[in-house]
Design a protein around this motif. Sequence first.
Motif, mmCIF file in Angstrom:
data_model
loop_
_atom_site.group_PDB
_atom_site.id
_atom_site.type_symbol
_atom_site.label_atom_id
_atom_site.label_comp_id
_atom_site.label_asym_id
_atom_site.label_seq_id
_atom_site.Cartn_x
_atom_site.Cartn_y
_atom_site.Cartn_z
ATOM 1 N N ASP A 82 0.809 -1.211 0.000
ATOM 2 C CA ASP A 82 0.000 0.000 0.000
ATOM 3 C C ASP A 82 0.846 1.266 0.000
ATOM 4 O O ASP A 82 1.900 1.316 0.633
ATOM 5 C CB ASP A 82 -0.872 0.042 1.249
ATOM 6 C CG ASP A 82 -1.813 -1.142 1.361
ATOM 7 O OD1 ASP A 82 -2.981 -0.902 1.630
ATOM 8 O OD2 ASP A 82 -1.388 -2.298 1.201
ATOM 9 N N GLU B 103 -6.051 8.557 1.332
ATOM 10 C CA GLU B 103 -6.160 8.029 -0.026
ATOM 11 C C GLU B 103 -5.088 6.960 -0.169
ATOM 12 O O GLU B 103 -3.921 7.199 0.143
ATOM 13 C CB GLU B 103 -5.957 9.135 -1.050
ATOM 14 C CG GLU B 103 -7.016 10.210 -0.982
ATOM 15 C CD GLU B 103 -6.742 11.373 -1.920
ATOM 16 O OE1 GLU B 103 -5.757 11.320 -2.689
ATOM 17 O OE2 GLU B 103 -7.514 12.338 -1.867
ATOM 18 N N ASN B 104 -5.489 5.796 -0.638
ATOM 19 C CA ASN B 104 -4.561 4.674 -0.726
ATOM 20 C C ASN B 104 -4.688 4.000 -2.080
ATOM 21 O O ASN B 104 -5.788 3.760 -2.569
ATOM 22 C CB ASN B 104 -4.864 3.651 0.381
ATOM 23 C CG ASN B 104 -3.949 2.446 0.310
ATOM 24 O OD1 ASN B 104 -2.819 2.514 -0.147
ATOM 25 N ND2 ASN B 104 -4.453 1.316 0.760
ATOM 26 N N HIS B 105 -3.543 3.677 -2.662
ATOM 27 C CA HIS B 105 -3.485 2.813 -3.837
ATOM 28 C C HIS B 105 -2.733 1.568 -3.407
ATOM 29 O O HIS B 105 -1.554 1.644 -3.067
ATOM 30 C CB HIS B 105 -2.770 3.484 -5.009
ATOM 31 C CG HIS B 105 -2.646 2.577 -6.182
ATOM 32 N ND1 HIS B 105 -1.480 2.387 -6.850
ATOM 33 C CD2 HIS B 105 -3.560 1.781 -6.795
ATOM 34 C CE1 HIS B 105 -1.662 1.508 -7.820
ATOM 35 N NE2 HIS B 105 -2.917 1.137 -7.807
ATOM 36 N N THR C 294 -1.573 -2.410 -4.235
ATOM 37 C CA THR C 294 -1.332 -3.404 -5.273
ATOM 38 C C THR C 294 -1.456 -4.782 -4.641
ATOM 39 O O THR C 294 -0.797 -5.071 -3.642
ATOM 40 C CB THR C 294 0.082 -3.226 -5.872
ATOM 41 O OG1 THR C 294 0.183 -1.901 -6.404
ATOM 42 C CG2 THR C 294 0.344 -4.254 -6.961
ATOM 43 N N PHE D 232 -5.619 -4.628 -7.801
ATOM 44 C CA PHE D 232 -5.440 -3.347 -7.130
ATOM 45 C C PHE D 232 -6.677 -3.028 -6.304
ATOM 46 O O PHE D 232 -7.748 -3.599 -6.487
ATOM 47 C CB PHE D 232 -5.208 -2.228 -8.148
ATOM 48 C CG PHE D 232 -6.398 -1.996 -9.036
ATOM 49 C CD1 PHE D 232 -7.384 -1.089 -8.682
ATOM 50 C CD2 PHE D 232 -6.549 -2.706 -10.214
ATOM 51 C CE1 PHE D 232 -8.495 -0.894 -9.491
ATOM 52 C CE2 PHE D 232 -7.652 -2.510 -11.033
ATOM 53 C CZ PHE D 232 -8.637 -1.607 -10.666
ATOM 54 N N SER D 233 -6.490 -2.072 -5.395
ATOM 55 C CA SER D 233 -7.588 -1.540 -4.599
ATOM 56 C C SER D 233 -7.318 -0.054 -4.373
ATOM 57 O O SER D 233 -6.166 0.335 -4.138
ATOM 58 C CB SER D 233 -7.668 -2.265 -3.252
ATOM 59 O OG SER D 233 -8.588 -1.647 -2.400
ATOM 60 N N TYR D 234 -8.363 0.742 -4.472
ATOM 61 C CA TYR D 234 -8.290 2.150 -4.125
ATOM 62 C C TYR D 234 -9.147 2.355 -2.892
ATOM 63 O O TYR D 234 -10.295 1.914 -2.856
ATOM 64 C CB TYR D 234 -8.795 3.043 -5.264
ATOM 65 C CG TYR D 234 -7.936 2.982 -6.491
ATOM 66 C CD1 TYR D 234 -6.664 3.545 -6.493
ATOM 67 C CD2 TYR D 234 -8.381 2.365 -7.644
ATOM 68 C CE1 TYR D 234 -5.860 3.480 -7.622
ATOM 69 C CE2 TYR D 234 -7.580 2.306 -8.775
ATOM 70 C CZ TYR D 234 -6.328 2.858 -8.756
ATOM 71 O OH TYR D 234 -5.535 2.802 -9.872
ATOM 72 N N TYR E 73 -13.344 0.792 0.054
ATOM 73 C CA TYR E 73 -12.420 0.271 -0.947
ATOM 74 C C TYR E 73 -13.166 -0.197 -2.178
ATOM 75 O O TYR E 73 -14.331 -0.584 -2.113
ATOM 76 C CB TYR E 73 -11.546 -0.852 -0.368
ATOM 77 C CG TYR E 73 -12.250 -2.171 -0.133
ATOM 78 C CD1 TYR E 73 -12.284 -3.155 -1.111
ATOM 79 C CD2 TYR E 73 -12.879 -2.437 1.087
ATOM 80 C CE1 TYR E 73 -12.937 -4.372 -0.881
ATOM 81 C CE2 TYR E 73 -13.522 -3.643 1.320
ATOM 82 C CZ TYR E 73 -13.549 -4.607 0.333
ATOM 83 O OH TYR E 73 -14.192 -5.799 0.553
ATOM 84 N N GLY F 25 -11.898 -2.071 -6.230
ATOM 85 C CA GLY F 25 -10.801 -2.453 -7.098
ATOM 86 C C GLY F 25 -11.116 -3.712 -7.876
ATOM 87 O O GLY F 25 -12.285 -4.009 -8.158
#
Length: 157
Positions: free
Chosen positions: A99, A114-116, A118, A132-134, A150, A152
């Motif tokens: 993350d 805010e998180n991206h 993998t 992925f997850s946002y 979340y 993704g």
Amino acid sequence: MLRMKLATVVALAAVLSCPAQVLAGNSCKKISGHISGQIIGPTPACGGALTEIGSFTGNPEGTFVACVTSMKDHGGGVLVFKLVHTYTTTSGDTFTTSDNIVAHPINPPLYRVENHATITGGTGVYEDAVGFSYDQGTVDLGTGVLSVDYQGRICTP
């Protein structure tokens, strides 16, 4: 015209950033829901690093442990965190993420998150998973309470 070009560039970037196994027609599904977490301090589960535990609801759902691997102050009150998560679903399968979180001050110690993330693998039905997850929501660094939504995609071979 500019919007079409921008959409094309974004789509191309998304395709080029996907692992080959995803593009080969593997089983992919959308994921979404809510994450509720609590920062509990350094623990042996994370090798002495700052730890967060909690639950996630939606599709899929279960519990998680997250370990902070780095924290930086980027000035102006903005904080950047790197974490690794292990999510355990209600069926016992796991998937892992790497993350990249940016926390913007709302009214410190309250921050907008805010998180991206993998998706980097897993066990059971998520063995060799990618995706992925946002995540977006808030974290209160005074109480340690995190609340994010979340969405993704997760793909398996």
